[in-house]
Design an enzyme around this catalytic site. Structure first.
Site, short mmCIF file in Angstrom:
data_model
loop_
_atom_site.label_atom_id
_atom_site.label_comp_id
_atom_site.label_asym_id
_atom_site.label_seq_id
_atom_site.Cartn_x
_atom_site.Cartn_y
_atom_site.Cartn_z
CG HIS A 245 -2.05 -1.20 1.22
ND1 HIS A 245 -1.64 -2.25 1.72
CD2 HIS A 245 -3.23 -0.85 0.84
CE1 HIS A 245 -2.84 -3.01 1.41
NE2 HIS A 245 -3.67 -2.08 1.11
CG ASP A 315 -3.83 -6.08 -4.05
OD1 ASP A 315 -4.70 -5.42 -3.81
OD2 ASP A 315 -3.11 -6.48 -3.24
#
Length: 619
Positions: A245, A315
């Site tokens: 992230h 993702d």
């Protein structure tokens, strides 16, 4: 020994195949992911602009703001204008740093998913991250079921915990209108301090065999509820030391080849329907591209070596691991050329929210196809896989697919306590209908009680070893237990029942005690001996033969009688909820409301299956 030999062979094949790619030592992708083009004279354009845009739309999974889906809302426009293929719901909005984003309660979420689907011509993947523990958008504080983490599930080597938790989770998801769960995590817990996996208790185990066994049960229970389970994060990021992230994850020096084993084994068992790829960098395999953008990882390893034929999902392409290193358009083109089928652009990152993100992504892909940066055949390949998956799970249905789905529902195994492969759902439904003719009870509710009991007892069966104290042993691990049967209440009745039916009481399976109270319940209906004796004469009067708690028909009849007398004969939600409470605890005011809540959720899902069968029968 045979199982050990098979496991060794699988490991050799997986690890050996993987080393073939290690020997490439950072070789270039066989295709240049960004600039894969044809001479314009060779390009065969088979799709019109509208057809191409529609197919591209199916490849886009995005996120939006809003707890409602009104006309002219962001999600309404994404569905109508872009014809997106899927959405992912969140409880927290990262760009604004606030709650709520999409999820506030059970009923609100159920209405939201229903309204979203009404707007879409091609039904959507409606997905959520519901792993359990720290990563679960359906939190208990909003009124959803508490689901523990994968790490806690993995601590139970009898697999009872993962079975119970995943059954409840899958049932809840189906009842809410979700058809895809972005779980389970099949990463190995190689680095317990991994900030995005180990530290958050997202991995079942550090052992590949344990991960496969736990994930197998988790996925199977989702499949039973027609919910797609997405295994992640290929090729494995359990050894990572950073969070994708925030930045790209380089696992070149920490990755272990056994991290591929869960994907190979689960695929061999036919359980992998969708795989999510993580933004990991392994320069021993591909020195230039993270897995999401690498045809070596996606085509050579996942498709060709492992043999995966399902849908590959990225993702979130807006994670910093990608966005800090690639322009959005560049990353999307590379991902599709590498083999990604569904591009997730979740619109929920610190970079901000863009209500037009879906259209921008669609236009980027469209322009890339028309300018020969992406082959049109790649769009068609992904579109076909996506539609096939939606058809498999009844998301997209024709008359033919509805009939096929109804047949699958009827033929699926309807497991009972102590009798795992005796009945199909269709057979169980017919027995429940026969009971309904004798006592007033809704078949879906009766079947739900049997499934709720199975959820509690499947892996927790015992033998009674001491007919004075009520002690016994658990079958799964041979552990000696107290309170297997209550001496003054049930043991003599149990001995009388087994004697009449010519059963050996020391070799007759009964339930183990839960964390409270005694065990000792018998047969599929899970009656303790003293309660069975209260219904024995009634059953024999109806059937004309000795009542047998291990006989399926007698068990269904006994449960029907008990539940009907306890309020289920009203055929109202309140009446059935009360009946479930009494069935489990003897009182509607006991603290075990989770049992009745779970039974009602299962009943809702079974009712939808029954209605599908009835619909097809009417054609």
């Amino acid at each position: 020994m045979k199982n050990v030999a098979i496991l060794i062979i699988v490991c050799i094949v997986v690890v050996g195949g993987f080393f073939l790619y290690l020997n490439k030592s950072g070789s270039e992708n066989k295709k240049d992911n960004l600039s894969e083009t044809k001479d314009s004279n060779q390009l065969q354009t088979e799709l019109s602009d509208d057809q191409l845009k529609e197919r591209i739309g199916q490849m886009i999974m995005t996120g939006f703001r809003g707890t409602e889906a009104r006309e002219n809302s962001d999600i309404y426009k994404m569905i109508k204008d872009v014809k997106i293929g899927g959405v992912v719901l969140f409880d927290y909005d990262i760009p604004s740093g606030s709650f709520p984003r999409n999820i506030t309660s059970y009923e609100q979420t159920k209405k939201l998913t229903s309204d979203i689907q009404k707007y879409s011509i091609t039904p959507l993947f409606v997905a959520v991250d519901a792993e359990g523990g720290n990563v679960n958008r359906l939190k208990q504080k909003y009124g959803f079921l508490p689901i523990i983490s994968a790490a806690k599930m993995g601590q139970d080597k009898t697999f009872q915990t993962v079975y119970k938790e995943s059954v409840e989770l899958a049932m809840e998801l189906k009842g809410l209108g979700f058809n895809m769960n972005l779980a389970p995590v099949v990463d190995l817990n190689i680095n317990p301090k991994n900030p995005i996996i180990g530290a958050l208790e997202r991995s079942f185990s550090s052992d590949s065999k344990e991960v496969v066994q736990q994930a197998k049960i988790f996925i199977e229970n989702h499949l039973k509820s027609d919910v797609i389970a997405v295994a992640k994060h290929f090729p494995g990021q359990g050894s990572a030391t950073k969070d994708s992230h925030n930045e790209i994850i380089d696992i070149t020096d920490t990755y272990k080849t056994e991290e591929l084993i869960p994907y190979q084994d689960l695929n061999n068992q036919g359980l992998l329907k969708a795989v999510m790829v993580g933004h990991t960098m392994n320069r021993n395999i591909d020195k230039n591209h993270p897995a999401t953008l690498s045809s070596i990882f996606l085509e050579d390893i996942l498709r060709n070596q492992i043999g995966f034929k399902g849908v590959i999902i990225s993702d979130d392409i807006q994670m910093a691991a990608i966005s800090n290193n690639y322009r959005l358009e560049e990353a999307i083109i590379m991902a599709i050329n590498a083999g990604i089928d569904v591009v997730t652009v979740l619109n929920n990152s610190p970079n901000g929210y863009d209500k037009d993100i879906a259209q921008k992504v669609r236009d980027m892909i469209f322009d890339a196809v028309r300018s020969n940066k992406i082959k049109e055949i790649r769009i068609t390949e992904s579109y076909d896989r996506i539609l096939d998956l939606k058809k498999q799970f009844g998301i997209v249905q024709s008359v033919k697919s509805k009939k096929e789905r109804a047949e699958r529902i009827k033929s699926k195994n309807f497991e009972l306590i102590g009798q795992p492969n005796t009945l199909t759902f269709g057979q169980a439904l017919e027995i429940a209908k026969e009971v309904e003719k004798i006592v007033v009870i809704r078949p879906a509710f009766l079947l739900a009680i049997f499934q709720e009991e199975l959820k509690l007892e499947k892996f927790d069966m015992c033998y009674l070893t001491d007919f004075n104290t009520g002690e016994g042993i658990r079958v799964a691990d041979g552990k000696k237990l107290t309170k297997v049967m209550k001496p003054d209440r049930d043991i003599q009745a149990f001995l009388n029942i087994t004697k009449e039916l010519k059963r050996d009481p020391s070799k007759t399976l009964i339930t183990c005690p839960m964390s409270f109270g005694y065990g000792g319940a018998m047969g599929p209906a899970d009656f303790i001996p003293s309660t069975w004796m209260q219904y024995k004469d009634k059953i024999e009067k109806i059937t004309g033969k000795p009542a047998d708690p291990w006989d399926i028909n007698d068990a269904f009849l006994a449960a029907g009688l008990y539940l009907s007398e306890s309020g289920a004969n009203q055929k109202t939600r309140k009446g059935e909820w009360n009946a479930a409470m009494i069935y489990f605890s003897g009182s509607i005011s006991s603290p075990y409301t989770w049992y009745a809540d779970g039974a009602m959720m299962i009943a809702d899902n079974i009712q939808s299956d029954i209605e599908m069968i009835q619909l097809v029968t009417s054609f």
